[in-house]
Scaffold this motif. Sequence first.
Motif, PDB file in Angstrom:
ATOM      1  N   CYS A 169       0.836  -1.199   0.000  1.00 15.63           N
ATOM      2  CA  CYS A 169       0.000   0.000   0.000  1.00 15.63           C
ATOM      3  C   CYS A 169       0.872   1.251   0.000  1.00 15.63           C
ATOM      4  N   HIS A 216       0.148   4.073   1.083  1.00 14.88           N
ATOM      5  CA  HIS A 216      -0.061   4.964   2.223  1.00 14.88           C
ATOM      6  C   HIS A 216       1.038   4.770   3.264  1.00 14.88           C
ATOM      7  N   LYS A 217       1.043   3.626   3.915  1.00 15.52           N
ATOM      8  CA  LYS A 217       2.070   3.397   4.942  1.00 15.52           C
ATOM      9  C   LYS A 217       2.667   2.001   4.872  1.00 15.52           C
ATOM     10  N   GLY A 218       2.457   1.321   3.771  1.00 16.41           N
ATOM     11  CA  GLY A 218       3.221   0.100   3.557  1.00 16.41           C
ATOM     12  C   GLY A 218       2.608  -1.209   4.000  1.00 16.41           C
ATOM     13  N   CYS A 219       1.336  -1.257   4.321  1.00 15.02           N
ATOM     14  CA  CYS A 219       0.706  -2.543   4.599  1.00 15.02           C
ATOM     15  C   CYS A 219       0.517  -3.295   3.278  1.00 15.02           C
ATOM     16  N   CYS A 279      -6.846  -2.210   1.471  1.00 18.04           N
ATOM     17  CA  CYS A 279      -5.824  -2.214   2.511  1.00 18.04           C
ATOM     18  C   CYS A 279      -6.543  -2.173   3.849  1.00 18.04           C
ATOM     19  N   PRO A 294      -6.843   6.758   2.804  1.00 20.35           N
ATOM     20  CA  PRO A 294      -5.886   7.858   2.734  1.00 20.35           C
ATOM     21  C   PRO A 294      -4.808   7.742   1.655  1.00 20.35           C
ATOM     22  N   CYS A 338      -5.348  -1.808   6.753  1.00 25.47           N
ATOM     23  CA  CYS A 338      -4.775  -0.952   7.807  1.00 25.47           C
ATOM     24  C   CYS A 338      -5.564   0.332   8.015  1.00 25.47           C
ATOM     25  N   HIS A 339      -5.849   1.057   6.926  1.00 26.74           N
ATOM     26  CA  HIS A 339      -6.569   2.329   7.081  1.00 26.74           C
ATOM     27  C   HIS A 339      -7.682   2.485   6.061  1.00 26.74           C
ATOM     28  N   GLY A 340      -7.981   1.423   5.333  1.00 21.83           N
ATOM     29  CA  GLY A 340      -9.150   1.451   4.467  1.00 21.83           C
ATOM     30  C   GLY A 340      -8.953   1.937   3.055  1.00 21.83           C
ATOM     31  N   SER A 341      -7.744   2.138   2.618  1.00 17.45           N
ATOM     32  CA  SER A 341      -7.553   2.568   1.232  1.00 17.45           C
ATOM     33  C   SER A 341      -8.006   1.470   0.275  1.00 17.45           C
TER      34      SER A 341
HETATM   35 FE1  FES Z   1      -2.782   1.123   3.498  1.00 19.83          FE
HETATM   36 FE2  FES Z   1      -2.729   2.992   5.358  1.00 19.83          FE
HETATM   37  S1  FES Z   1      -1.216   1.510   4.906  1.00 19.83           S
HETATM   38  S2  FES Z   1      -4.305   2.547   3.970  1.00 19.83           S
END
Ligand code: FES
Length: 165
Positions: free
Chosen positions: A110, A112-115, A126, A143, A128-131
């Motif tokens: 992802c 955003h932050k790498g999940c 994703c 996000p 982790c934060h719903g992207s």
């Molecule tokens: Fe994927 Fe934040 S790491 S939405």
Amino acid sequence: MKRREFVNFVGLGCIATSLPVAIAACTPAETTADSTADSPDAAPADVPAADVTAESMDSSVREDGFAALGTVSELDSAGFLASQTFVAGPVIVVRDPANAEDIVALNSICTHKGCSVDWADTEFTCACHGSTFSVDGTATNGPATEPLSSYEAKIDGDWVLVKAV
Ligand code: FES
């Protein structure tokens, strides 16, 4: 206060104030960074796409720069193929919902932050934060704002191949 009492009082005070410091110095450091490189505020645990590859597969890079990620039957059975250790980087391969003859290979990390993203029938999600990302990798819901990068991929016989170099 006599001299001896004063020296004992000061000595005891020094021990009492330095003891917590000495104990802290001998305690192993606490790890604050998330070793999975996922966001520390990620609500659910990162559930990376499982490595779905044939156990007996030759995944070495071929002369044309492609490497096998799995078989077509595995892709169709699981709905996706994924590897976190693919030679070119983390990858997830799915059939294009708009044209089942085509396959799509994207970097599964992802933006955003790498999940790791997962495949949810028509889009990548994703946890982790719903992207969410469309099948071509475009970020469709934040996000995350940057797209997932893509790999060249093709089917050769029963093999799903991804460009490795
Ligand atoms: Fe994927 Fe934040 S790491 S939405």
